[in-house]
Design a protein around this motif. Structure first.
Motif, PDB file in Angstrom:
ATOM      1  N   ARG A   1       3.588  38.368   7.639  1.00  0.00           N
ATOM      2  CA  ARG A   1       4.027  39.620   8.241  1.00  0.00           C
ATOM      3  C   ARG A   1       5.513  39.599   8.613  1.00  0.00           C
ATOM      4  O   ARG A   1       6.250  40.514   8.229  1.00  0.00           O
ATOM      5  N   SER A  49       8.487  41.984   7.216  1.00  0.00           N
ATOM      6  CA  SER A  49       9.376  42.877   7.987  1.00  0.00           C
ATOM      7  C   SER A  49      10.834  42.542   7.733  1.00  0.00           C
ATOM      8  O   SER A  49      11.681  43.444   7.663  1.00  0.00           O
ATOM      9  N   ASN A  84      12.523  41.949  14.971  1.00  0.00           N
ATOM     10  CA  ASN A  84      12.584  42.542  16.306  1.00  0.00           C
ATOM     11  C   ASN A  84      12.366  41.444  17.361  1.00  0.00           C
ATOM     12  O   ASN A  84      12.107  40.294  17.028  1.00  0.00           O
ATOM     13  N   PHE A  96      10.072  40.799  19.535  1.00  0.00           N
ATOM     14  CA  PHE A  96       8.754  40.176  19.509  1.00  0.00           C
ATOM     15  C   PHE A  96       8.708  39.080  18.440  1.00  0.00           C
ATOM     16  O   PHE A  96       8.320  37.938  18.707  1.00  0.00           O
ATOM     17  N   ASP A  97       9.126  39.450  17.218  1.00  0.00           N
ATOM     18  CA  ASP A  97       9.061  38.487  16.111  1.00  0.00           C
ATOM     19  C   ASP A  97      10.051  37.342  16.286  1.00  0.00           C
ATOM     20  O   ASP A  97       9.807  36.224  15.826  1.00  0.00           O
ATOM     21  N   ASP A 134       8.489  34.948  18.432  1.00  0.00           N
ATOM     22  CA  ASP A 134       7.339  34.427  17.704  1.00  0.00           C
ATOM     23  C   ASP A 134       7.703  33.228  16.808  1.00  0.00           C
ATOM     24  O   ASP A 134       6.856  32.388  16.515  1.00  0.00           O
ATOM     25  N   ARG A 173       0.855  36.044  21.237  1.00  0.00           N
ATOM     26  CA  ARG A 173       1.102  37.333  21.878  1.00  0.00           C
ATOM     27  C   ARG A 173       1.207  37.184  23.393  1.00  0.00           C
ATOM     28  O   ARG A 173       2.114  37.717  24.034  1.00  0.00           O
ATOM     29  N   GLU A 187       4.687  38.096  25.364  1.00  0.00           N
ATOM     30  CA  GLU A 187       4.724  39.151  26.365  1.00  0.00           C
ATOM     31  C   GLU A 187       5.146  38.604  27.723  1.00  0.00           C
ATOM     32  O   GLU A 187       5.939  39.202  28.444  1.00  0.00           O
ATOM     33  N   ARG A 222      11.259  46.382  25.454  1.00  0.00           N
ATOM     34  CA  ARG A 222      12.103  46.421  24.258  1.00  0.00           C
ATOM     35  C   ARG A 222      11.550  45.599  23.092  1.00  0.00           C
ATOM     36  O   ARG A 222      12.262  45.336  22.132  1.00  0.00           O
ATOM     37  N   ALA A 223      10.288  45.193  23.178  1.00  0.00           N
ATOM     38  CA  ALA A 223       9.732  44.248  22.205  1.00  0.00           C
ATOM     39  C   ALA A 223       9.970  44.637  20.752  1.00  0.00           C
ATOM     40  O   ALA A 223      10.167  43.790  19.894  1.00  0.00           O
ATOM     41  N   LYS A 224       9.974  45.942  20.482  1.00  0.00           N
ATOM     42  CA  LYS A 224      10.091  46.375  19.089  1.00  0.00           C
ATOM     43  C   LYS A 224      11.534  46.641  18.667  1.00  0.00           C
ATOM     44  O   LYS A 224      11.783  47.080  17.546  1.00  0.00           O
ATOM     45  N   HIS A 225      12.472  46.388  19.582  1.00  0.00           N
ATOM     46  CA  HIS A 225      13.874  46.619  19.224  1.00  0.00           C
ATOM     47  C   HIS A 225      14.429  45.488  18.382  1.00  0.00           C
ATOM     48  O   HIS A 225      13.982  44.349  18.467  1.00  0.00           O
TER      49      HIS A 225
END
Ligand SMILES: Nc1ncnc2c1ncn2[C@@H]1O[C@H](COP(=O)(O)OP(=O)(O)OP(=O)(O)O)[C@@H](O)[C@H]1O
Ligand SMILES: [Mg+2]
Lengths: 403, 233
Positions: free
Chosen positions: A5, A9, B99, B101-102, B105, B119, B123, B134-137
């Motif tokens: 994934r 992305s 982003n 989050f990733d 990760d 996860r 978080e 802003r996790a998806k920024h």
């Protein structure tokens, strides 16, 4: 731990270059798989069994200079002489040579006095040695007796009484008879003279192996001086010696003629020259396209790795092993290749539909597309492998050393 | 916790040999917050790289958590980095295509945690640095100070024993620098050992201990007054 994934992305932010390579791969797949089908069809054409001993046969033909030349006497003397030569297994005389691209064909009927609905077939006039001289296999009935051989003037209405036909001729003319055609008779167009089938040979592709009547053949016990070839089968391995010897002896027996000698192998090669050229050109196209797509993949992988040197260092600092780094780029490559192959499989079918419709080319079987897809996948991975392995050598210190 | 004895590091190019570290000895105890200062080119980053297993020393002995790391394979060193060490860089070094989050990760995946555990940790650590929303920024959508906080979150998510920071505030204005410093002090109070290279004497003074590297050697060991500052709000 596959990181599909996040790779996807990250790839999505470089979708244009990724898509371009995928498209190139897809296009290559479409062309390569269609080219491969054509190649395999042509190869099959060339290599299918001909029914004759094509590699042991030499043929001779001559032009006589004087007008009042006794051709039939020359045939008799020549053939007697040839059959006695060392290395000669058998010899016959025929109006045409199988696989040579030059022959005679006619329409055949199961009933007398018909003008329409004929079955087309090649026919040959031969003497009683033809089965052995051509290296054919007689599977039913008999060949010809010496006393059956007639001298036929092609412009006359002379008809033979008997014939030996190929299995395919029998099956196609008498589809109901289940191969039991011995004793049955056929007719020529607008004619009530029955010609009885006395023997069946397993196979003879005929003079035009690519034509729709290929494989149908009728042999008549006859000799004509209009078209004639001596067909000589040599003992195994002695063809070239026999060719030279017979040519020499023919000239020796009668120097007043121009002799033309040939191997059947050569005639076949000439007949299939177009197919052979097609195979070579398409093979070249396959190699070239594959090479270009591999170059594109190497280029893009090297470019991306150079661009992401710092990122690779950071990943190493964060705990990525060398293997994890190589795997990242191979997986990325795999995703691009998979997209390209999905697009290419569809494109291959569409392209093939067009070729079938417009150019009468063979249909593309799924197995060929799968085979080509797997091949391209391997090429793609191989192209990415070296850059991916080199990426693993980027030092984790890159994370702190470069700005 | 960390013990270096007579560490040497030299870089060899075609023409010259640079001795970045020589006879470098240092011990850092569990829970310490050590600041490292020194002139440019004195060997601070080299020290940090060796401490963080990013580079191997030319000679000497290095014990990390009681384990001699000299003879370890590249693979083992990668795993050790992943489990025990968190890095914070001057240039933040977030991965621009991923982003927040990733980004956080990344080390957790190398660790082999399952999706649920990852996860939870992501978080939690985003929460700690105040950027949960802003996790998806993408990193480019954040200010420098925010990016550095994400980098700290990334370093913390693996719950490392060590945090190594090379001029973490070097690219930040003084307000943001203070925020980052407060965050580090907070982390230290919860037990993580921190070694931080800095050019800022004020920040250096706030550590438990400051060491100076001059010309590849520890020049002067002295305790600095322990400023126990309260953690970030
Ligand atoms: N890869 C390398 N090859 C050659 N020399 C190097 C390399 N890395 C560092 N050096 C040299 O080692 C010495 C110490 O470098 P280092 O980066 O540790 O200094 P620093 O104290 O971090 O400096 P700064 O404060 O400017 O970051 C310098 O002289 C540098 O030029
Ligand atoms: Mg430095």
């Amino acid at each position: 731990m596959l990181e599909l994934r996040p790779i996807l992305s990250a790839l999505w932010r470089h979708k244009v270059s990724a898509l371009l390579i995928a498209l190139q791969l897809g296009l290559t797949l479409a062309i390569v798989s269609n080219a491969l089908v054509v190649i395999s069809e042509r190869t099959e054409r060339i290599s299918r069994p001909t029914g004759v001993a094509e590699n042991e046969i030499v043929t001779f033909n001559f032009m006589a200079i004087p007008k009042d030349y006794d051709m039939y006497d020359a045939f008799r003397q020549d053939l007697d002489m040839i059959r006695a030569l060392p290395g000669v297994a058998s010899a016959t005389i025929s109006n045409h040579v199988p696989l040579s691209g030059s022959g005679s064909a006619s329409g055949f009927y199961t009933e007398p006095n018909k003008e329409t609905g004929a079955m087309g077939s090649n026919y040959y006039t031969v003497d009683e040695h033809f089965v052995d001289a051509l290296g054919m296999k007689l599977i039913a009935g008999r060949g010809f007796y010496p006393e059956e051989i007639m001298q036929i003037d092609p412009s006359s209405n002379d008809r033979p009484k008997v014939s030996v036909v190929t299995q395919k001729f029998a099956d196609d003319l008498f589809p109901e008879s289940d191969g039991n055609v011995l004793g049955k008779s056929f007719f020529l167009g607008g004619d009530d003279h029955p010609i009885e089938i006395v023997g069946i040979v397993e196979r003879n592709l005929g003079p035009w192996p690519n034509s729709s009547i290929a494989g149908r053949g009728a042999f008549y016990p006859a000799i004509t001086d209009r078209w004639f070839y001596y067909i000589v089968r040599a003992e195994p391995g002695q063809r070239d010696e026999v060719l030279k010897l017979v040519e020499e002896k023919l000239a020796e027996r009668d120097g007043n003629r121009v002799i033309n000698a040939n191997t059947m192998e050569e005639e076949k090669a000439q007949y299939f020259a177009g197919d052979n050229t097609m195979i070579k050109v398409l093979s070249g196209v396959i190699v070239l396209l594959t090479f270009i797509v591999a170059l594109g993949i190497v280029g893009l992988t090297v470019f991306w790795i150079t661009q992401r040197q710092k990122q690779i260092g950071v990943r190493r600092a964060l705990g990525a092993t060398r293997t994890a780094i190589s795997r990242y780029f191979l997986l990325e490559n795999l995703m691009i290749a998979a997209t390209g192959i999905a697009l290419g499989t569809a494109a291959a079918q569409i392209f093939n539909g067009f070729l079938v419709r417009e150019f009468d080319q063979p249909a593309l079987p799924v197995s060929v597309t799968v085979f080509c897809a797997l091949g391209l996948l391997a090429v793609s991975l191989a192209a990415a492998l070296v850059p991916a392995l080199r990426a693993a050598n980027i030092s984790p210190a890159m994370a702190t050393r470069s700005v | 916790m960390l013990k270096m004895q007579n560490i040497r590091k030299s870089y060899r190019s075609d023409t010259i040999e640079t001795h970045a570290l020589r006879d470098f000895s240092l011990e850092v105890k569990e829970g310490e917050f050590v600041s490292v200062t020194g002139p440019s080119g004195s060997g601070k980053t080299t020290f940090l790289n060796i401490a963080g297993l990013l580079e191997t020393p030319t000679g000497g002995q290095y014990l990390l958590d009681g384990q001699e790391v000299g003879g370890l394979s590249d693979r083992d060193r990668s795993h050790l980095r992943n489990e025990k060490i968190g890095f914070i860089f001057q240039g933040f070094n977030l991965i621009p295509d991923l982003n927040l989050f990733d980004n956080i990760d990344v080390p957790l995946r190398y660790r082999g945690f399952n999706a649920k555990e990852r996860r939870r940790r992501i978080e939690k650590s985003l929460e700690q640095v105040g950027l949960a929303a802003r996790a998806k920024h993408l990193p480019a959508q954040l200010s420098g100070g925010q990016q550095q906080r994400v980098a700290i979150a990334r370093a913390l998510a693996g719950e490392p024993r060590f945090l190594l920071a090379d001029e973490p505030t070097g690219n930040l204005d003084s307000l943001m620098a203070r925020q980052v410093m407060e965050l580090l002090e907070f982390v230290n109070e919860w037990g993580t050992t921190i070694i931080m290279v800095t050019h800022d004497p004020d920040l250096a003074r706030r550590a438990h201990r400051n060491i100076q590297i001059v010309d590849g050697q520890v020049s002067d060991l002295r305790q600095v007054a322990q400023h126990k500052q309260s953690a970030i709000a």
